[in-house]
Design an enzyme around this catalytic site. Sequence first.
Site, PDB file in Angstrom:
ATOM      1  N   SER A 164       3.827  -9.718   3.384  1.00 52.09           N
ATOM      2  CA  SER A 164       2.329  -9.893   3.264  1.00 52.09           C
ATOM      3  C   SER A 164       1.838 -11.102   3.763  1.00 52.09           C
ATOM      4  O   SER A 164       0.516 -11.382   3.985  1.00 52.09           O
ATOM      5  CB  SER A 164       2.049  -9.775   1.645  1.00 52.09           C
ATOM      6  N   HIS A 166       2.368  -2.999   6.417  1.00 54.12           N
ATOM      7  CA  HIS A 166       1.991  -3.692   4.951  1.00 54.12           C
ATOM      8  C   HIS A 166       1.357  -2.551   4.370  1.00 54.12           C
ATOM      9  O   HIS A 166       0.304  -2.352   4.504  1.00 54.12           O
ATOM     10  CB  HIS A 166       1.096  -4.773   5.536  1.00 54.12           C
ATOM     11  N   GLU A 195      -1.422  -1.283   6.861  1.00 48.10           N
ATOM     12  CA  GLU A 195      -1.543  -2.161   8.095  1.00 48.10           C
ATOM     13  C   GLU A 195      -0.319  -2.045   8.993  1.00 48.10           C
ATOM     14  O   GLU A 195       0.608  -2.288   8.723  1.00 48.10           O
ATOM     15  CB  GLU A 195      -1.865  -3.814   7.749  1.00 48.10           C
ATOM     16  N   ASN A 202      -4.904  -9.251   3.410  1.00 55.05           N
ATOM     17  CA  ASN A 202      -4.745 -10.807   2.600  1.00 55.05           C
ATOM     18  C   ASN A 202      -5.482 -11.892   3.256  1.00 55.05           C
ATOM     19  O   ASN A 202      -5.744 -12.811   2.533  1.00 55.05           O
ATOM     20  CB  ASN A 202      -3.269 -10.904   2.681  1.00 55.05           C
TER      21      ASN A 202
HETATM   22  N1  3HC Z   1       2.826   8.015  -8.171  1.00 57.00           N
HETATM   23  C1  3HC Z   1       1.888   8.935  -7.965  1.00 57.00           C
HETATM   24  N2  3HC Z   1       0.420   8.872  -8.099  1.00 57.00           N
HETATM   25  C2  3HC Z   1       0.026   7.737  -8.577  1.00 57.00           C
HETATM   26  C3  3HC Z   1       0.883   6.628  -8.865  1.00 57.00           C
HETATM   27  C4  3HC Z   1       2.421   6.855  -8.964  1.00 57.00           C
HETATM   28  N3  3HC Z   1       3.193   5.860  -9.220  1.00 57.00           N
HETATM   29  N4  3HC Z   1       0.042   5.839  -9.442  1.00 57.00           N
HETATM   30  C5  3HC Z   1      -1.076   6.039  -9.276  1.00 57.00           C
HETATM   31  N5  3HC Z   1      -1.311   7.313  -8.852  1.00 57.00           N
HETATM   32  C6  3HC Z   1      -2.256   8.232  -8.492  1.00 57.00           C
HETATM   33  C7  3HC Z   1      -2.796   8.784  -9.722  1.00 57.00           C
HETATM   34  O1  3HC Z   1      -2.307   9.879  -9.941  1.00 57.00           O
HETATM   35  C8  3HC Z   1      -4.339   8.935  -9.262  1.00 57.00           C
HETATM   36  O2  3HC Z   1      -4.338  10.130  -8.402  1.00 57.00           O
HETATM   37  P1  3HC Z   1      -5.730  11.171  -8.701  1.00 57.00           P
HETATM   38  O3  3HC Z   1      -6.845  10.293  -8.042  1.00 57.00           O
HETATM   39  O4  3HC Z   1      -5.420  11.999  -7.343  1.00 57.00           O
HETATM   40  O5  3HC Z   1      -5.669  11.674  -9.757  1.00 57.00           O
HETATM   41  C9  3HC Z   1      -4.555   7.985  -8.145  1.00 57.00           C
HETATM   42  O6  3HC Z   1      -3.330   7.355  -7.966  1.00 57.00           O
HETATM   43  C10 3HC Z   1      -5.201   6.540  -9.051  1.00 57.00           C
HETATM   44  O7  3HC Z   1      -4.551   6.374 -10.161  1.00 57.00           O
HETATM   45  P2  3HC Z   1      -5.023   6.145 -11.713  1.00 57.00           P
HETATM   46  O8  3HC Z   1      -6.025   7.212 -11.883  1.00 57.00           O
HETATM   47  O9  3HC Z   1      -3.805   6.151 -12.864  1.00 57.00           O
HETATM   48  O10 3HC Z   1      -5.766   4.730 -11.626  1.00 57.00           O
HETATM   49  P3  3HC Z   1      -7.071   4.400 -11.665  1.00 57.00           P
HETATM   50  O11 3HC Z   1      -8.095   5.159 -10.977  1.00 57.00           O
HETATM   51  O12 3HC Z   1      -7.294   3.526 -12.995  1.00 57.00           O
HETATM   52  O13 3HC Z   1      -7.011   3.417 -10.450  1.00 57.00           O
HETATM   53  C11 3HC Z   1      -6.036   1.744  -9.337  1.00 57.00           C
HETATM   54  C12 3HC Z   1      -5.939   2.317 -10.468  1.00 57.00           C
HETATM   55  C13 3HC Z   1      -5.431   2.300  -8.037  1.00 57.00           C
HETATM   56  C14 3HC Z   1      -4.706   0.627  -9.430  1.00 57.00           C
HETATM   57  C15 3HC Z   1      -7.418   0.967  -9.088  1.00 57.00           C
HETATM   58  O14 3HC Z   1      -7.626   0.180 -10.132  1.00 57.00           O
HETATM   59  C16 3HC Z   1      -7.439  -0.159  -7.646  1.00 57.00           C
HETATM   60  O15 3HC Z   1      -7.615   0.524  -6.694  1.00 57.00           O
HETATM   61  N6  3HC Z   1      -7.318  -1.443  -8.148  1.00 57.00           N
HETATM   62  C17 3HC Z   1      -7.193  -2.524  -7.047  1.00 57.00           C
HETATM   63  C18 3HC Z   1      -5.965  -2.184  -6.278  1.00 57.00           C
HETATM   64  C19 3HC Z   1      -5.686  -3.040  -5.218  1.00 57.00           C
HETATM   65  O16 3HC Z   1      -6.644  -3.816  -4.633  1.00 57.00           O
HETATM   66  N7  3HC Z   1      -4.421  -3.282  -4.540  1.00 57.00           N
HETATM   67  C20 3HC Z   1      -4.331  -4.225  -3.472  1.00 57.00           C
HETATM   68  C21 3HC Z   1      -3.594  -5.217  -4.018  1.00 57.00           C
HETATM   69  S1  3HC Z   1      -3.017  -6.467  -2.568  1.00 57.00           S
HETATM   70  C22 3HC Z   1      -2.036  -5.902  -1.912  1.00 57.00           C
HETATM   71  O17 3HC Z   1      -1.095  -4.979  -2.666  1.00 57.00           O
HETATM   72  C23 3HC Z   1      -1.359  -6.757  -0.864  1.00 57.00           C
HETATM   73  C24 3HC Z   1      -0.278  -7.644  -1.342  1.00 57.00           C
HETATM   74  O18 3HC Z   1       0.524  -8.024  -0.135  1.00 57.00           O
HETATM   75  C25 3HC Z   1      -0.547  -8.712  -2.049  1.00 57.00           C
END
Ligand code: 3HC
Length: 300
Positions: A136, A157, A169, A207
């Site tokens: 990342s 990514h 990405e 990032n």
């Molecule tokens: N397996 C299968 N499906 C999953 C899952 C898993 N492990 N985890 C989540 N899902 C699915 C759920 O079933 C749901 O599907 P649906 O919309 O079809 O019902 C969907 O994903 C959304 O999950 P939830 O309903 O449980 O959760 P929320 O609606 O509360 O959303 C979140 C949770 C997606 C984490 C949201 O809060 C979000 O988008 N947060 C920001 C996350 C973000 O910005 N991530 C990037 C971080 S930076 C990064 O990763 C880069 C690194 O290099 C640092």
Amino acid sequence: MVVSEGVSVKPIEIRNVVVVGTGLMGTGVAQVALVAGYNVSMVGRVQEKCDAARAKILGGLIKNAKKKYPNDDKAQNDYLDNILARLTLTTDVFEVLENCDVVIEAIVENLKVKQKFFADIEASISEECIMVTNTSSFLLKDVADKITRKHQFAGLHFFNPVPAMKLVEVIDGEETSPAVFSALHEFCKTLLKTPVRCEDTPGFIVNHLLIPYLLEAMRMAERGDATREGIDTAMKLGASHPMGPFELSDYIGLDTMKFVIDGWHIRFPDDPRYVPSESLDELVAEGKLGRKTGEGFFKY
Ligand code: 3HC
């Protein structure tokens, strides 16, 4: 990558995927690849990590099965059996390299460890097998520093949580071959993700923009301009972000955040965007790494 007009690229077929690393990213990538129909071999450091990875993937697949076949236990079980039959777990990467079409490295964000990993496997993969890093924060050219087949090397990514985040990405290294880039671009589509191409630049797209924002939120709280809770609420309600910067940092993992920030600060010591945060450093020193340890900026 440079593609001359009119030059056709022989497609590389991907069927067998090796995912190395059993953390949040590795398990997420393995899960989406299994769901998309690939044969997946996961490689962990020790058996307990492999067992935990399998349990994590199973948890995600059960979520899918319940959504796909509500009130139909047999269909849910068939779905799980069919998918899990394509999953292998091992602690020895060399056991699974022979028929591998792509190796996705999702191990610790440490440059030397990543360089050594690719140097170790290079002689054991086929002429067509693609080597991918999920780094990342490092440049591809640095991760690939110790290998010779750089045309077989690229970056994917993924974002956390991988099953829910739609973006990947696709990092097109200076020496990545057009066939490799195009195979990975198509691969992402089969995972039902949206691939976005990026050059080999620090932090790629997300990032590069996200980390300075998260750091500025930490500084804002350190200065006492607003509380962590206030800043999170403001960004959720005022900018429609699903999580505020502190909740998101805890979600990413504060150790991962620190690896990235420290690496960039060493590389670009005069850039004010990458100056480390005292509050982040203190939490990491106390072992409070975010959601995964039950406490970070917030308690869970
Ligand atoms: N397996 C299968 N499906 C999953 C899952 C898993 N492990 N985890 C989540 N899902 C699915 C759920 O079933 C749901 O599907 P649906 O919309 O079809 O019902 C969907 O994903 C959304 O999950 P939830 O309903 O449980 O959760 P929320 O609606 O509360 O959303 C979140 C949770 C997606 C984490 C949201 O809060 C979000 O988008 N947060 C920001 C996350 C973000 O910005 N991530 C990037 C971080 S930076 C990064 O990763 C880069 C690194 O290099 C640092």
